[in-house]
Design a protein around this motif. Sequence first.
Motif, PDB file in Angstrom:
ATOM      1  N   LYS A  63       0.828  -1.206   0.000  1.00  0.00           N
ATOM      2  CA  LYS A  63       0.000   0.000   0.000  1.00  0.00           C
ATOM      3  C   LYS A  63       0.865   1.261   0.000  1.00  0.00           C
ATOM      4  CE  LYS A  63      -3.778  -2.407   2.196  1.00  0.00           C
ATOM      5  NZ  LYS A  63      -4.455  -2.751   3.426  1.00  0.00           N
ATOM      6  N   LEU A  64       1.952   1.231   0.770  1.00  0.00           N
ATOM      7  CA  LEU A  64       2.859   2.376   0.790  1.00  0.00           C
ATOM      8  C   LEU A  64       3.551   2.555  -0.564  1.00  0.00           C
ATOM      9  CD1 LEU A  64       4.486   1.969   4.326  1.00  0.00           C
ATOM     10  CD2 LEU A  64       2.905   3.757   3.582  1.00  0.00           C
ATOM     11  N   GLU A  65       3.919   1.460  -1.202  1.00  0.00           N
ATOM     12  CA  GLU A  65       4.556   1.550  -2.513  1.00  0.00           C
ATOM     13  C   GLU A  65       3.590   2.114  -3.555  1.00  0.00           C
ATOM     14  OE1 GLU A  65       6.255  -2.237  -3.540  1.00  0.00           O
ATOM     15  OE2 GLU A  65       7.766  -2.103  -1.973  1.00  0.00           O
ATOM     16  N   LYS A  66       2.315   1.717  -3.492  1.00  0.00           N
ATOM     17  CA  LYS A  66       1.321   2.270  -4.415  1.00  0.00           C
ATOM     18  C   LYS A  66       1.151   3.761  -4.185  1.00  0.00           C
ATOM     19  CE  LYS A  66      -1.506  -1.837  -5.245  1.00  0.00           C
ATOM     20  NZ  LYS A  66      -2.820  -2.457  -5.074  1.00  0.00           N
ATOM     21  N   GLU A  67       1.115   4.161  -2.912  1.00  0.00           N
ATOM     22  CA  GLU A  67       0.982   5.576  -2.589  1.00  0.00           C
ATOM     23  C   GLU A  67       2.198   6.354  -3.091  1.00  0.00           C
ATOM     24  OE1 GLU A  67       0.585   8.438   1.347  1.00  0.00           O
ATOM     25  OE2 GLU A  67       0.129   6.301   1.525  1.00  0.00           O
ATOM     26  N   LYS A  68       3.399   5.778  -2.921  1.00  0.00           N
ATOM     27  CA  LYS A  68       4.624   6.428  -3.386  1.00  0.00           C
ATOM     28  C   LYS A  68       4.589   6.611  -4.900  1.00  0.00           C
ATOM     29  CE  LYS A  68       9.583   5.703  -3.735  1.00  0.00           C
ATOM     30  NZ  LYS A  68      10.666   4.736  -3.606  1.00  0.00           N
ATOM     31  N   ILE A  69       4.156   5.581  -5.624  1.00  0.00           N
ATOM     32  CA  ILE A  69       4.082   5.664  -7.085  1.00  0.00           C
ATOM     33  C   ILE A  69       3.081   6.735  -7.507  1.00  0.00           C
ATOM     34  CG2 ILE A  69       3.359   4.395  -9.150  1.00  0.00           C
ATOM     35  CD1 ILE A  69       4.618   1.894  -7.829  1.00  0.00           C
ATOM     36  N   LEU A  71       2.237   9.407  -5.827  1.00  0.00           N
ATOM     37  CA  LEU A  71       2.829  10.716  -5.551  1.00  0.00           C
ATOM     38  C   LEU A  71       3.914  11.056  -6.568  1.00  0.00           C
ATOM     39  CD1 LEU A  71       3.018  10.578  -1.655  1.00  0.00           C
ATOM     40  CD2 LEU A  71       1.477  11.961  -3.055  1.00  0.00           C
ATOM     41  N   GLU A  72       4.688  10.058  -6.979  1.00  0.00           N
ATOM     42  CA  GLU A  72       5.711  10.294  -8.004  1.00  0.00           C
ATOM     43  C   GLU A  72       5.063  10.700  -9.327  1.00  0.00           C
ATOM     44  OE1 GLU A  72       7.966   6.658  -8.024  1.00  0.00           O
ATOM     45  OE2 GLU A  72       9.211   7.295  -6.340  1.00  0.00           O
ATOM     46  N   ASN A  73       3.928  10.081  -9.658  1.00  0.00           N
ATOM     47  CA  ASN A  73       3.200  10.465 -10.875  1.00  0.00           C
ATOM     48  C   ASN A  73       2.732  11.914 -10.793  1.00  0.00           C
ATOM     49  OD1 ASN A  73       3.522   8.044 -12.217  1.00  0.00           O
ATOM     50  ND2 ASN A  73       1.582   7.199 -11.499  1.00  0.00           N
ATOM     51  N   GLU A  74       2.218  12.312  -9.633  1.00  0.00           N
ATOM     52  CA  GLU A  74       1.793  13.696  -9.452  1.00  0.00           C
ATOM     53  C   GLU A  74       2.968  14.653  -9.594  1.00  0.00           C
ATOM     54  OE1 GLU A  74      -0.535  14.490  -5.939  1.00  0.00           O
ATOM     55  OE2 GLU A  74      -1.662  12.625  -6.194  1.00  0.00           O
ATOM     56  N   LEU A  75       4.137  14.254  -9.065  1.00  0.00           N
ATOM     57  CA  LEU A  75       5.324  15.093  -9.160  1.00  0.00           C
ATOM     58  C   LEU A  75       5.749  15.266 -10.619  1.00  0.00           C
ATOM     59  CD1 LEU A  75       7.632  16.636  -7.786  1.00  0.00           C
ATOM     60  CD2 LEU A  75       8.856  14.455  -7.613  1.00  0.00           C
ATOM     61  N   VAL A  76       5.720  14.194 -11.378  1.00  0.00           N
ATOM     62  CA  VAL A  76       6.080  14.272 -12.798  1.00  0.00           C
ATOM     63  C   VAL A  76       5.112  15.194 -13.533  1.00  0.00           C
ATOM     64  CG1 VAL A  76       6.196  12.936 -14.941  1.00  0.00           C
ATOM     65  CG2 VAL A  76       7.271  12.054 -12.877  1.00  0.00           C
ATOM     66  N   LYS A  77       3.829  15.081 -13.237  1.00  0.00           N
ATOM     67  CA  LYS A  77       2.843  15.965 -13.871  1.00  0.00           C
ATOM     68  C   LYS A  77       3.099  17.423 -13.507  1.00  0.00           C
ATOM     69  CE  LYS A  77      -0.866  12.567 -14.105  1.00  0.00           C
ATOM     70  NZ  LYS A  77      -2.161  12.150 -13.553  1.00  0.00           N
ATOM     71  N   ALA A  78       3.408  17.675 -12.235  1.00  0.00           N
ATOM     72  CA  ALA A  78       3.670  19.047 -11.793  1.00  0.00           C
ATOM     73  C   ALA A  78       4.913  19.609 -12.479  1.00  0.00           C
ATOM     74  CB  ALA A  78       3.839  19.083 -10.278  1.00  0.00           C
ATOM     75  N   LYS A  79       5.951  18.779 -12.615  1.00  0.00           N
ATOM     76  CA  LYS A  79       7.163  19.236 -13.300  1.00  0.00           C
ATOM     77  C   LYS A  79       6.876  19.547 -14.764  1.00  0.00           C
ATOM     78  CE  LYS A  79      10.668  17.003 -10.442  1.00  0.00           C
ATOM     79  NZ  LYS A  79      11.750  15.982 -10.415  1.00  0.00           N
TER      80      LYS A  79
END
Length: 113
Positions: A63-69, A71-79
Motif C-alpha cells: 500500500k505504501l509503494e502504491k501511494e509512493k508511485i 505521488l511520483e506520478n503527481e510530481l512528474v505531472k507538476a514538473k
Amino acid sequence: MGKTKVSNSSGSTRRMRPALTPEARENQMVSLAVDLAEEQLRNGTASAQVITHYLKLGSSREKLEKEKIALENELVKAKTEAVASAKDIKEMYDQAMASFRRYSGQEDDGDEY
C-alpha cells in the motif's frame, strides 16, 4: 454487450464477446486470471505463488509503494506543467521586450516596416 452465460454438463462457464482492442483483450485475460485465482483460493488448490501474490497485495508495504508511485506520478505531472508554464512565460517576456523596443523607436529584427 458484456458477458453471457452458457451452461454445459460440467457446470456453467462464462463466454465473453471478442475484444475490439488489444487493451480490452488484455483486460479480459487479467479478469479471467483473477477469477481463476479466486476459485483456486476458495477450493484450496491455489499454488504457493498465487497465495504469496495475494498476500503481498494486502500488505502495508504494498500500500505504501502504491501511494509512493501515485505521488511520483503527481510530481512528474507538476514538473511537466512547470516546464510548460516557464515556456509560456518566456514567450510572453520575449513579446513584451519586442513591444518595448518598438515603442522606444528601435526596430525589431523580426518585424518589417
